[in-house]
Write an enzyme that holds these catalytic residues in place. Sequence first.
Site, short mmCIF file in Angstrom:
data_model
loop_
_atom_site.label_atom_id
_atom_site.label_comp_id
_atom_site.label_asym_id
_atom_site.label_seq_id
_atom_site.Cartn_x
_atom_site.Cartn_y
_atom_site.Cartn_z
N TYR A 169 22.84 29.80 -11.23
CA TYR A 169 23.77 29.63 -10.10
C TYR A 169 24.95 30.60 -10.20
O TYR A 169 25.14 31.45 -9.32
CB TYR A 169 24.24 28.17 -10.09
N ILE A 170 25.72 30.50 -11.27
CA ILE A 170 26.91 31.35 -11.37
C ILE A 170 26.50 32.80 -11.68
O ILE A 170 27.03 33.75 -11.11
CB ILE A 170 27.87 30.79 -12.43
N SER A 207 34.02 26.37 -20.55
CA SER A 207 34.25 25.33 -19.56
C SER A 207 35.55 24.60 -19.84
O SER A 207 35.94 24.42 -21.00
CB SER A 207 33.09 24.33 -19.63
N ALA A 208 36.18 24.15 -18.76
CA ALA A 208 37.40 23.35 -18.91
C ALA A 208 37.12 22.04 -19.66
O ALA A 208 38.05 21.38 -20.12
CB ALA A 208 37.99 23.04 -17.53
N TYR A 237 27.89 18.90 -25.23
CA TYR A 237 27.98 20.11 -24.40
C TYR A 237 29.33 20.81 -24.61
O TYR A 237 29.39 22.01 -24.91
CB TYR A 237 27.78 19.76 -22.91
N LYS A 249 30.42 24.57 -26.43
CA LYS A 249 31.22 25.61 -25.77
C LYS A 249 32.38 26.03 -26.68
O LYS A 249 32.66 27.21 -26.84
CB LYS A 249 31.74 25.10 -24.43
N TYR A 282 35.91 27.78 -17.01
CA TYR A 282 35.78 27.48 -15.58
C TYR A 282 36.19 26.03 -15.31
O TYR A 282 35.83 25.13 -16.07
CB TYR A 282 34.34 27.59 -15.08
N PHE A 283 36.82 25.83 -14.17
CA PHE A 283 37.04 24.46 -13.69
C PHE A 283 35.79 24.03 -12.90
O PHE A 283 34.73 24.02 -13.48
CB PHE A 283 38.42 24.36 -13.01
N LEU A 328 29.38 16.60 -7.57
CA LEU A 328 29.75 16.16 -6.22
C LEU A 328 29.21 17.08 -5.11
O LEU A 328 28.58 16.60 -4.16
CB LEU A 328 31.29 16.07 -6.13
N GLY A 350 33.52 7.71 -18.21
CA GLY A 350 33.99 8.98 -18.77
C GLY A 350 34.78 9.84 -17.80
O GLY A 350 35.28 10.90 -18.19
P1 NAD Z 1 22.53 27.53 -14.57
O1 NAD Z 1 21.71 26.53 -15.30
O2 NAD Z 1 22.29 27.74 -13.12
O3 NAD Z 1 22.47 28.95 -15.31
C1 NAD Z 1 22.18 29.09 -16.68
C2 NAD Z 1 21.09 30.12 -16.81
O4 NAD Z 1 20.75 30.25 -18.21
C3 NAD Z 1 19.81 29.72 -16.08
O5 NAD Z 1 19.35 30.80 -15.29
C4 NAD Z 1 18.84 29.38 -17.19
O6 NAD Z 1 17.49 29.63 -16.84
C5 NAD Z 1 19.34 30.29 -18.31
N1 NAD Z 1 18.95 29.83 -19.63
C6 NAD Z 1 18.99 28.57 -20.13
N2 NAD Z 1 18.53 28.55 -21.38
C7 NAD Z 1 18.20 29.82 -21.70
C8 NAD Z 1 17.66 30.44 -22.86
N3 NAD Z 1 17.35 29.72 -23.96
N4 NAD Z 1 17.41 31.76 -22.83
C9 NAD Z 1 17.69 32.50 -21.72
N5 NAD Z 1 18.21 31.97 -20.59
C10 NAD Z 1 18.46 30.64 -20.59
O7 NAD Z 1 24.06 27.12 -14.82
P2 NAD Z 1 25.39 27.72 -14.20
O8 NAD Z 1 26.07 26.64 -13.46
O9 NAD Z 1 25.12 29.00 -13.51
O10 NAD Z 1 26.22 27.97 -15.52
C11 NAD Z 1 26.30 29.23 -16.15
C12 NAD Z 1 27.20 29.13 -17.36
O11 NAD Z 1 28.50 28.68 -16.96
C13 NAD Z 1 26.71 28.15 -18.42
O12 NAD Z 1 26.97 28.70 -19.70
C14 NAD Z 1 27.58 26.93 -18.20
O13 NAD Z 1 27.74 26.19 -19.38
C15 NAD Z 1 28.87 27.57 -17.74
N6 NAD Z 1 29.69 26.66 -16.92
C16 NAD Z 1 29.17 26.13 -15.76
C17 NAD Z 1 29.94 25.25 -15.02
C18 NAD Z 1 29.39 24.62 -13.75
O14 NAD Z 1 29.99 23.65 -13.27
N7 NAD Z 1 28.32 25.11 -13.16
C19 NAD Z 1 31.24 24.92 -15.42
C20 NAD Z 1 31.74 25.49 -16.59
C21 NAD Z 1 30.95 26.37 -17.34
N1 UDP Z 2 31.68 12.18 -7.78
C1 UDP Z 2 31.40 11.17 -6.88
N2 UDP Z 2 30.08 11.01 -6.50
C2 UDP Z 2 29.07 11.81 -6.95
C3 UDP Z 2 29.39 12.85 -7.87
C4 UDP Z 2 30.71 13.00 -8.27
O1 UDP Z 2 32.29 10.43 -6.45
O2 UDP Z 2 27.91 11.61 -6.56
C5 UDP Z 2 33.08 12.37 -8.20
C6 UDP Z 2 33.29 12.28 -9.71
O3 UDP Z 2 33.52 10.94 -10.09
C7 UDP Z 2 34.51 13.18 -9.92
C8 UDP Z 2 34.36 14.24 -8.82
O4 UDP Z 2 33.47 13.68 -7.85
O5 UDP Z 2 35.69 12.46 -9.67
C9 UDP Z 2 33.78 15.55 -9.33
O6 UDP Z 2 32.59 15.27 -10.04
P1 UDP Z 2 31.68 16.43 -10.66
O7 UDP Z 2 30.59 15.75 -11.44
O8 UDP Z 2 31.30 17.37 -9.58
O9 UDP Z 2 32.68 17.21 -11.61
P2 UDP Z 2 33.38 16.74 -13.00
O10 UDP Z 2 33.67 15.29 -12.91
O11 UDP Z 2 32.43 17.09 -14.07
O12 UDP Z 2 34.64 17.53 -13.05
#
Ligand code: NAD
Ligand code: UDP
Length: 341
Positions: free
Chosen positions: A12-13, A125-126, A149, A153, A177-178, A200, A298
């Site tokens: 995704y990111i 991650s935050a 998790y 990180k 990231y938030f 969410l 949590g």
């Molecule tokens: P995502 O799951 O979409 O992307 C992660 C990618 O890593 C995927 O394409 C997956 O196939 C690949 N991957 C997983 N295991 C692997 C391995 N063993 N070898 C090679 N590739 C592998 O997740 P995302 O949301 O895009 O997150 C990207 C990064 O950002 C992650 O490190 C995640 O922890 C961090 N992050 C995400 C969020 C969020 O809310 N999405 C928030 C904070 C930090």
């Molecule tokens: N949340 C919700 N319903 C859902 C998913 C999330 O009310 O189906 C709320 C959750 O309790 C939090 C906010 O939305 O207050 C953001 O949740 P998310 O899981 O996206 O992020 P995180 O809590 O990990 O920051």
Amino acid sequence: MTTILTTGGAGYIGSHITLELLNSGYDVVVFDNFHNSSRKSIERVSRITNGAPKLVEGDIRDQAALDALFASHKIDAVIHLAGLKAVGESVARPAFYYDVNVAGSTALFNAMLKHGVRHAVFSSSATVYGEPEIMPIEETTATAPVNPYGKTKLMVEQILTDITGIGEGWRSMVLRYFNPVGAHISGQIGEDPLGFPDNLFPFIAQVATGRREKLNIFGDDYPTPDGTAIRDYIHVMDLARGHVKAIDYLLSERAENNQTPIVNLGTGNGFSVKEVHAAWQKACGFNIPAEITARRDGDVTIYCADASKAEALLGWKASQGLAEMCEDHWRWQKANPQGYS
Ligand code: NAD
Ligand code: UDP
């Protein structure tokens, strides 16, 4: 050409960062094992940008595959996103999380050491802050992750900081990231959660397409103006631009050798679950059924970044608001109701 390796670049990111790097004039090599992503994301990135990333399929725990990757491509810097990110799964399968996130990262850093690649940006991650009492959260706030998790990180942040400190011209950056949400404005790439969406935005998106019956709002008895919990949502394209700024910085004279600055990527603005629900209804133009249910275990009341360091160090500031986050996420989901499949 300067070439950036994005591990996890099909996710995704990572797909949004890959796109933004290409649009900023960088060459990109994506390394991913597609554990949680699709090749289609990279095909679509190629379609909507001028350049095409190179794609190498492999696992970050596979030292030989990483060595071959660095031996066959001239990499200038790495953005390390590959890993596992589901909090609940990390509690159920901690060994798997430590293996992929921590052992996978050390395998990557070993390959970088071996091949003389000394610039790394790490996706943190935050969640490493745990449950701090003072808001907004600054980078100097104490870390106290509450699940495997978050612990993985923090460990990787520390490993990268130690490696960067050895000398030899290493320069790294940790980005915390938030809540990344939204999608590229084309609607061609976006978040495609496998299985049940915990977060969410992807959950509301699936209610909006009719895949799920209603949104469960987890608690309306929090000490906030409308009783629902508040988060700092950040548009994924703002996040992607923050990574380009981080790479620009590491490759410039401004960066200090052997340092690993830690930088929050958030907007500094918090929105409640009810505000997000209302913004989604406005973006879609129809009612999205929702019901108040019990709090989720949590969950904290409010989680919000102090985003000033990113502006001071990188000259980066989030520019996209809640309306654009919802509109862009909806455009992607509406055009791709089943994601990439
Ligand atoms: P995502 O799951 O979409 O992307 C992660 C990618 O890593 C995927 O394409 C997956 O196939 C690949 N991957 C997983 N295991 C692997 C391995 N063993 N070898 C090679 N590739 C592998 O997740 P995302 O949301 O895009 O997150 C990207 C990064 O950002 C992650 O490190 C995640 O922890 C961090 N992050 C995400 C969020 C969020 O809310 N999405 C928030 C904070 C930090
Ligand atoms: N949340 C919700 N319903 C859902 C998913 C999330 O009310 O189906 C709320 C959750 O309790 C939090 C906010 O939305 O207050 C953001 O949740 P998310 O899981 O996206 O992020 P995180 O809590 O990990 O920051």
